[in-house]
Design a protein around this motif. Structure first.
Motif, short mmCIF file in Angstrom:
data_model
loop_
_atom_site.label_atom_id
_atom_site.label_comp_id
_atom_site.label_asym_id
_atom_site.label_seq_id
_atom_site.Cartn_x
_atom_site.Cartn_y
_atom_site.Cartn_z
N LEU A 225 0.82 -1.20 0.00
CA LEU A 225 0.00 0.00 0.00
C LEU A 225 0.86 1.26 0.00
CD1 LEU A 225 -3.01 0.61 -0.03
CD2 LEU A 225 -2.95 0.79 2.46
N LEU A 226 2.01 1.22 0.68
CA LEU A 226 2.93 2.36 0.67
C LEU A 226 3.39 2.67 -0.76
CD1 LEU A 226 4.83 4.41 2.21
CD2 LEU A 226 6.55 2.59 2.15
N LEU A 227 3.79 1.63 -1.50
CA LEU A 227 4.29 1.86 -2.85
C LEU A 227 3.18 2.26 -3.81
CD1 LEU A 227 6.93 -1.01 -3.25
CD2 LEU A 227 7.24 1.34 -2.49
N VAL A 228 1.97 1.75 -3.58
CA VAL A 228 0.84 2.11 -4.45
C VAL A 228 0.39 3.55 -4.20
CG1 VAL A 228 -1.60 1.67 -4.92
CG2 VAL A 228 0.00 -0.24 -4.79
N SER A 229 0.20 3.89 -2.91
CA SER A 229 -0.42 5.19 -2.59
C SER A 229 0.57 6.35 -2.59
CB SER A 229 -1.10 5.10 -1.22
OG SER A 229 -0.14 4.84 -0.20
N GLU A 230 1.86 6.09 -2.26
CA GLU A 230 2.79 7.20 -2.11
C GLU A 230 3.98 7.14 -3.06
OE1 GLU A 230 3.63 8.43 1.81
OE2 GLU A 230 1.67 7.84 2.60
N HIS A 231 4.17 5.99 -3.72
CA HIS A 231 5.23 5.91 -4.72
C HIS A 231 4.67 5.81 -6.13
CE1 HIS A 231 8.82 4.75 -1.95
NE2 HIS A 231 7.91 5.45 -1.30
N GLY A 232 3.33 5.66 -6.23
CA GLY A 232 2.66 5.73 -7.51
C GLY A 232 2.89 4.58 -8.46
N ALA A 282 14.76 4.50 4.27
CA ALA A 282 14.93 4.78 2.84
C ALA A 282 13.62 4.58 2.09
CB ALA A 282 16.02 3.87 2.26
N ALA A 283 12.90 3.49 2.39
CA ALA A 283 11.63 3.23 1.72
C ALA A 283 10.60 4.30 2.04
CB ALA A 283 11.10 1.86 2.13
N ALA A 284 10.67 4.86 3.25
CA ALA A 284 9.70 5.86 3.66
C ALA A 284 10.00 7.25 3.12
CB ALA A 284 9.62 5.91 5.19
N LEU A 285 11.29 7.60 3.04
CA LEU A 285 11.67 8.99 2.75
C LEU A 285 12.00 9.26 1.29
CD1 LEU A 285 13.91 9.68 5.89
CD2 LEU A 285 11.54 10.40 5.49
N THR A 355 -1.39 11.42 9.31
CA THR A 355 -0.27 12.01 8.58
C THR A 355 -0.13 11.33 7.21
OG1 THR A 355 1.27 10.49 9.70
CG2 THR A 355 0.96 12.66 10.68
N SER A 356 0.71 10.31 7.16
CA SER A 356 0.92 9.56 5.93
C SER A 356 1.55 8.22 6.25
CB SER A 356 1.85 10.34 4.97
OG SER A 356 3.15 10.42 5.53
N LEU A 357 1.50 7.30 5.29
CA LEU A 357 2.15 6.01 5.49
C LEU A 357 3.66 6.16 5.61
CD1 LEU A 357 0.35 3.30 3.27
CD2 LEU A 357 0.77 3.24 5.73
N SER A 358 4.23 7.15 4.93
CA SER A 358 5.67 7.38 5.04
C SER A 358 6.05 7.70 6.49
CB SER A 358 6.10 8.52 4.13
OG SER A 358 5.93 8.17 2.77
N THR A 359 5.26 8.53 7.14
CA THR A 359 5.53 8.85 8.54
C THR A 359 5.41 7.62 9.41
OG1 THR A 359 4.66 11.09 8.20
CG2 THR A 359 4.83 10.31 10.48
N SER A 360 4.42 6.76 9.10
CA SER A 360 4.27 5.52 9.85
C SER A 360 5.53 4.67 9.77
CB SER A 360 3.07 4.72 9.32
OG SER A 360 1.87 5.41 9.50
N PHE A 361 6.12 4.58 8.58
CA PHE A 361 7.30 3.74 8.43
C PHE A 361 8.54 4.36 9.06
CE2 PHE A 361 4.88 1.14 5.49
CZ PHE A 361 5.44 -0.10 5.70
N ILE A 362 8.57 5.66 9.23
CA ILE A 362 9.66 6.28 9.99
C ILE A 362 9.59 5.81 11.44
CG2 ILE A 362 10.55 8.46 10.88
CD1 ILE A 362 9.63 9.76 8.26
N VAL A 363 8.39 5.76 11.99
CA VAL A 363 8.21 5.26 13.35
C VAL A 363 8.62 3.79 13.45
CG1 VAL A 363 6.51 4.80 15.16
CG2 VAL A 363 6.36 6.91 13.82
N VAL A 364 8.24 3.00 12.46
CA VAL A 364 8.60 1.57 12.44
C VAL A 364 10.12 1.40 12.41
CG1 VAL A 364 8.46 -0.58 11.12
CG2 VAL A 364 6.43 0.86 11.39
N ALA A 365 10.80 2.26 11.66
CA ALA A 365 12.26 2.19 11.59
C ALA A 365 12.88 2.44 12.97
CB ALA A 365 12.78 3.22 10.59
N LEU A 366 12.33 3.38 13.72
CA LEU A 366 12.85 3.66 15.06
C LEU A 366 12.61 2.46 15.99
CD1 LEU A 366 11.67 7.37 15.47
CD2 LEU A 366 13.95 6.54 14.90
N VAL A 367 11.47 1.80 15.82
CA VAL A 367 11.18 0.61 16.62
C VAL A 367 12.20 -0.49 16.30
CG1 VAL A 367 9.52 -1.28 16.98
CG2 VAL A 367 8.73 1.10 16.90
N ALA A 368 12.50 -0.70 15.02
CA ALA A 368 13.49 -1.71 14.63
C ALA A 368 14.85 -1.42 15.25
CB ALA A 368 13.59 -1.79 13.11
N ALA A 369 15.21 -0.15 15.31
CA ALA A 369 16.51 0.23 15.87
C ALA A 369 16.62 -0.11 17.36
CB ALA A 369 16.75 1.72 15.68
#
Length: 391
Positions: A225-232, A282-285, A355-369
């Motif tokens: 859904l991230l790639l469909v909605s925000e990467h087109g 990277a995928a989010a930003l 906000t956006s799915l991109s912002t969601s994945f930034i949060v997920v990246a911090l969780v992974a760290a």
């Protein structure tokens, strides 16, 4: 004749295939039931609740019925629920069916890890990562089939039904070779006096698995859904993002055992956490399909060791002098980790709604760290616990 090791590997693969078949079709299912990100996140919550509820009771279930029967029944149940999923026409129906699917997969997940521990101890060498590689290869196969189905205009109903039938047929070819023993306890040997919930090392190992579950679940449920909605890009190519994630994870898991033996758990887990966080950021930003695919591949490779190593260490923390034990510890770590699947979907959906799915994945990246500091703390706690037991 099929060996127990091969049979357990196949069951891990079938479990992964169920996830890989469903996750890339989230955009299609969202359209089919008319869901927005917020309501879709709540529907996905159904699977997480099912996973969590099932994980808390499976240890006792395996003790009573044996690993083989529990693995077989839960695999069949998961296949039937996957087929039923394609018939959903409302968000409520989707959520209830995902609850049943999650419960079946939750039972299967704990039972197959207990079976993997048995095979690993019989072999006398670390095999847990290779079994989880089977899960990743299964997820890859399911994702590739989902991409093929989406690109050719297949409905989720058609795809899920075919995947379910194939899973049941494959199960029948290996079911007799699955480990059927029931965990036994020597009458003269008491079980650990300390409950898992009171052991800091298990909470820290569960934190590693929890963070990994959140990041892995986000990649499974939301990458397309991230790639469909925000990467087109189109739904068919977008489904390959999770395929890239699963392939990288599978390859890393196949080689992870040797790397772990060479450098130890800390560099593997901490370094993997930083790699996964970098890929997700990277995928989010960066608004590029290629970077998106590469980012999810890096995330898959970085997260590859987290779950199996955490479960392996949990099993060792519960090992008895006679070589048995670890079932309670594995079930505890798994149950806590599943709260990641419980909290992740609605949290990601809610953040995306605001906000956006991109912002969601930034949060997920911090969780992974966060896996990196949790690893350091878990290994220290494990050493302190062993030192106290020797005193």
């Amino acid at each position: 004749m099929v060996s127990a090791r091969t049979a357990v590997f196949v069951v891990f693969a079938l479990n992964g295939c169920a996830l890989g078949s469903w996750a890339p079709r989230v955009p299609a299912m969202s359209t089919q039931v008319g869901a927005v990100p917020g309501s879709l996140g709540l529907a996905l919550l159904g699977a997480s609740v099912g996973l969590l509820v099932a994980a808390t009771i499976t240890g006792r279930l395996v003790e009573r019925l044996g690993a083989r029967l529990v693995m077989a029944l839960s695999t069949v149940a998961a296949a039937l629920m996957l087929a039923a999923l394609g018939l959903a026409t409302s968000v409520l129906w989707l959520g209830l069916t995902l609850f049943a699917l999650g419960a079946a997969i939750g039972v299967l997940d704990v039972a197959m890890n207990v079976g993997a521990v048995f095979v690993e101890r019989e072999a006398g060498k670390p095999l847990m990562a290779s079994f989880h590689a089977g899960f990743s290869f299964g997820a890859l196969a399911g994702a590739l089939f989902a991409g093929f189905a989406a690109s050719n205009g297949w409905s989720p109903t058609r795809q899920f039904t075919l995947a379910a039938l194939a899973a049941i047929l494959v199960l029948f070819t290996v079911v007799r070779a699955l480990p059927g023993i029931k965990p036994t306890h020597q009458p003269t040997e008491k079980r650990s006096a300390v409950a898992p919930i009171k052991r800091p090392v298990l909470w820290l190992l569960a934190t590693i698995a929890l963070c990994s579950a959140i990041a892995e679940g986000a990649s499974a449920d939301w990458s397309a859904l991230l790639l469909v909605s925000e990467h087109g890009i189109g739904e068919g190519p977008a489904a390959l993002a999770y395929a890239a994630f699963s392939l990288a994870m599978a390859i890393a898991r196949l080689t992870g055992g040797a790397l772990q033996a060479r450098v130890g758990e800390r560099p593997v887990l901490a370094g993997g956490a930083l790699l996964a966080a970098t890929g997700l950021l990277a995928a989010a930003l960066i608004s590029s399909p290629v970077i998106g695919f590469v980012g999810f591949a890096l995330a898959g490779a970085g997260l590859a060791a987290s779950f199996p190593v955490a479960l392996g260490l949990a099993g060792e923390a519960g090992k008895r002098a006679d070589g048995s034990g670890g079932e309670r510890e594995i079930a505890f770590v798994t149950s806590v980790a599943y709260t990641g699947f419980l909290a992740g979907p609605p949290a990601i959906g809610g953040i995306a709604q605001l906000t956006s799915l991109s912002t969601s994945f930034i949060v997920v990246a911090l969780v992974a760290a966060l896996i990196a500091p949790a690893t350091v703390a878990a290994l220290r706690a494990g050493r302190r616990e062993r030192e106290r037991s020797y005193c």
